[in-house]
Design a protein around this motif. Structure first.
Motif, PDB file in Angstrom:
ATOM      1  N   GLY A   1       0.859  -1.193   0.000  1.00  0.00           N
ATOM      2  CA  GLY A   1       0.000   0.000   0.000  1.00  0.00           C
ATOM      3  C   GLY A   1       0.881   1.223   0.000  1.00  0.00           C
ATOM      4  O   GLY A   1       2.109   1.105   0.058  1.00  0.00           O
ATOM      5  N   ASP A   2       0.264   2.411  -0.089  1.00  0.00           N
ATOM      6  CA  ASP A   2       1.156   3.568  -0.231  1.00  0.00           C
ATOM      7  C   ASP A   2       1.707   4.054   1.104  1.00  0.00           C
ATOM      8  O   ASP A   2       1.228   3.698   2.169  1.00  0.00           O
ATOM      9  CB  ASP A   2       0.527   4.675  -1.106  1.00  0.00           C
ATOM     10  CG  ASP A   2      -0.584   5.396  -0.403  1.00  0.00           C
ATOM     11  OD1 ASP A   2      -0.641   5.332   0.836  1.00  0.00           O
ATOM     12  OD2 ASP A   2      -1.390   6.031  -1.095  1.00  0.00           O
ATOM     13  N   GLU A   3       2.748   4.873   0.976  1.00  0.00           N
ATOM     14  CA  GLU A   3       3.532   5.347   2.125  1.00  0.00           C
ATOM     15  C   GLU A   3       2.666   6.072   3.166  1.00  0.00           C
ATOM     16  O   GLU A   3       2.834   5.874   4.370  1.00  0.00           O
ATOM     17  CB  GLU A   3       4.613   6.298   1.563  1.00  0.00           C
ATOM     18  CG  GLU A   3       5.687   6.699   2.544  1.00  0.00           C
ATOM     19  CD  GLU A   3       6.574   5.552   3.019  1.00  0.00           C
ATOM     20  OE1 GLU A   3       6.889   4.671   2.205  1.00  0.00           O
ATOM     21  OE2 GLU A   3       6.919   5.551   4.221  1.00  0.00           O
ATOM     22  N   GLN A   4       1.706   6.886   2.660  1.00  0.00           N
ATOM     23  CA  GLN A   4       0.886   7.693   3.568  1.00  0.00           C
ATOM     24  C   GLN A   4       0.092   6.791   4.531  1.00  0.00           C
ATOM     25  O   GLN A   4       0.038   7.036   5.731  1.00  0.00           O
ATOM     26  CB  GLN A   4      -0.065   8.538   2.724  1.00  0.00           C
ATOM     27  CG  GLN A   4      -0.638   9.728   3.441  1.00  0.00           C
ATOM     28  CD  GLN A   4      -1.802  10.349   2.650  1.00  0.00           C
ATOM     29  OE1 GLN A   4      -1.981  10.082   1.449  1.00  0.00           O
ATOM     30  NE2 GLN A   4      -2.592  11.168   3.323  1.00  0.00           N
ATOM     31  N   GLY A   5      -0.499   5.734   3.974  1.00  0.00           N
ATOM     32  CA  GLY A   5      -1.257   4.789   4.804  1.00  0.00           C
ATOM     33  C   GLY A   5      -0.335   4.065   5.769  1.00  0.00           C
ATOM     34  O   GLY A   5      -0.646   3.887   6.953  1.00  0.00           O
ATOM     35  N   PHE A   6       0.828   3.668   5.262  1.00  0.00           N
ATOM     36  CA  PHE A   6       1.797   2.940   6.100  1.00  0.00           C
ATOM     37  C   PHE A   6       2.197   3.789   7.303  1.00  0.00           C
ATOM     38  O   PHE A   6       2.218   3.312   8.441  1.00  0.00           O
ATOM     39  CB  PHE A   6       3.032   2.561   5.269  1.00  0.00           C
ATOM     40  CG  PHE A   6       4.060   1.776   6.040  1.00  0.00           C
ATOM     41  CD1 PHE A   6       3.837   0.445   6.355  1.00  0.00           C
ATOM     42  CD2 PHE A   6       5.243   2.376   6.460  1.00  0.00           C
ATOM     43  CE1 PHE A   6       4.783  -0.283   7.087  1.00  0.00           C
ATOM     44  CE2 PHE A   6       6.189   1.658   7.181  1.00  0.00           C
ATOM     45  CZ  PHE A   6       5.955   0.330   7.499  1.00  0.00           C
ATOM     46  N   GLU A   7       2.483   5.068   7.062  1.00  0.00           N
ATOM     47  CA  GLU A   7       2.899   5.956   8.167  1.00  0.00           C
ATOM     48  C   GLU A   7       1.780   6.115   9.185  1.00  0.00           C
ATOM     49  O   GLU A   7       2.015   6.155  10.381  1.00  0.00           O
ATOM     50  CB  GLU A   7       3.322   7.336   7.612  1.00  0.00           C
ATOM     51  CG  GLU A   7       4.675   7.316   6.907  1.00  0.00           C
ATOM     52  CD  GLU A   7       5.801   6.721   7.751  1.00  0.00           C
ATOM     53  OE1 GLU A   7       5.838   6.976   8.967  1.00  0.00           O
ATOM     54  OE2 GLU A   7       6.634   5.968   7.196  1.00  0.00           O
ATOM     55  N   LYS A   8       0.537   6.195   8.685  1.00  0.00           N
ATOM     56  CA  LYS A   8      -0.597   6.379   9.600  1.00  0.00           C
ATOM     57  C   LYS A   8      -0.812   5.137  10.477  1.00  0.00           C
ATOM     58  O   LYS A   8      -1.176   5.219  11.636  1.00  0.00           O
ATOM     59  CB  LYS A   8      -1.855   6.671   8.766  1.00  0.00           C
ATOM     60  CG  LYS A   8      -2.824   7.575   9.496  1.00  0.00           C
ATOM     61  CD  LYS A   8      -3.896   8.136   8.585  1.00  0.00           C
ATOM     62  CE  LYS A   8      -5.093   8.552   9.457  1.00  0.00           C
ATOM     63  NZ  LYS A   8      -6.262   8.939   8.703  1.00  0.00           N
ATOM     64  N   ALA A   9      -0.566   3.958   9.885  1.00  0.00           N
ATOM     65  CA  ALA A   9      -0.810   2.706  10.620  1.00  0.00           C
ATOM     66  C   ALA A   9       0.392   2.287  11.468  1.00  0.00           C
ATOM     67  O   ALA A   9       0.261   1.421  12.332  1.00  0.00           O
ATOM     68  CB  ALA A   9      -1.149   1.593   9.627  1.00  0.00           C
TER      69      ALA A   9
END
Ligand code: NAD
Length: 292
Positions: A130-138
């Motif tokens: 998945g993309d970086e933005q989602g990864f950082e949020k999770a």
């Protein structure tokens, strides 16, 4: 964070509880009646996901994931993360991610390794697509539920990493068990076999960390009458997912195919169901020259 958790089974239940214990507000939903301390229970997936910043799913397979996603996605707030931790086929993971992205959500596929013990102890490893933005949020949630999260690239890549890893694991476990059974017949002591192989080029996680021979090497399910651990049934599921992916990607995986066929025989035709996947060793021990 306000979190919805759908699928509160052997893995999902303790993962959700670890998040609640860390101070997050967790609402759970399961089609079975489940009541867990610290988790507010919802009566539907739609109710559970309303207002959640992150929705986590931990479900049995890709068909169920697709159904739950169809229900949950339209009820989710824009910008929320749809985090699937189930082990499912790559095609389902990518199809669900596409729908979630189209609805303005951040989809992640993040299957785990570490089993029920890892879920309870918060020591899972997450393989994340998945993309970086989602990864950082999770990321803060991965840190609570696990000890490591590896970002593997685009959607579906978490599932790809998981099934490639488990295909290697299934193949090496079979190889290790075959070799022990052969060593027995050649009169080689199991401890000597372990001492040599675990420090030689035949070493692997299956031999060194999860030795299938009782009383040899570190403690493993072999020392507990082959109670799982990692059940042969789940290994079969993952080997089937690997073969599905191999045929849809036109990859040549002859040993993965052989491992799948052997675990299918073991689980569905013999006594492998509900036993640890390392119980291949007593299975080989029993075999005579006339059998496959
Ligand atoms: P499980 O069967 O214990 O839990 C699945 C839960 O999902 C059940 O409680 C079931 O009632 C619920 N469920 C089914 N359909 C539903 C729906 N439509 N809506 C809401 N809930 C629904 O399985 P598990 O062992 O927790 O495994 C979950 C996932 O984790 C699987 O994909 C499995 O392959 C993967 N996994 C398991 C292990 C393990 O050791 N158990 C290890 C790694 C990965």
């Amino acid at each position: 964070m306000k979190i919805a958790f759908i699928g509160l089974g052997n893995m999902g239940g303790p993962m959700a509880q670890n998040l609640a214990r860390a101070g997050h507000e967790v609402t759970g939903f399961d089609t079975a009646t489940v009541s867990l301390q610290g988790i507010t229970t919802a009566t539907s997936a739609t109710e559970a996901v309303a207002g959640a910043e992150v929705v986590i799913t931990m479900l049995p397979n890709g068909d169920i994931l697709r159904r739950v996603a169809d229900e949950a996605i339209p009820a989710m707030a824009a910008g929320a993360v749809f985090l699937d931790c189930s082990t499912v086929d790559v095609d389902s993971a990518r199809a669900v991610a596409e729908k979630a992205s189209a609805a303005g959500l951040l989809p992640l596929d993040a299957p785990v390794s570490g089993g029920v013990g890892g879920a309870q102890g918060g020591t899972l490893t997450f393989m994340v697509g998945g993309d970086e933005q989602g990864f950082e949020k999770a990321k803060p949630l991965f840190d609570i539920m696990g000890q490591k999260a590896v970002h593997c690239g685009a959607s579906g890549n978490g599932q790809a990493a998981k099934i490639c890893n488990n295909m290697i694991l299934g193949i090496t476990m079979i190889g290790t068990c075959e070799a022990f059974a052969l060593a027995d017949k050649l009169g080689l002591d199991r401890q000597a076999m372990f001492d040599v192989v675990s420090t030689s080029s035949g070493s692997s996680w299956s031999m060194n960390t999860y030795c299938p021979a009782p009383g040899v090497g570190p403690k493993s399910p072999a020392d507990n009458d082959y109670k799982p651990g990692f059940a042969a049934d789940l290994m079969l599921k993952d080997l089937r997912l690997a073969q599905d992916a191999a045929s849809s990607a036109d990859a040549d995986t002859p040993l993965g195919a052989a491992a799948m066929a052997l675990y299918a025989t073991f689980v569905e035709g013999e006594d492998g169901a509900g036993r640890d996947f390392s119980a291949m060793l007593p299975r080989f021990e029993k075999r005579g020259h006339d059998k496959g």
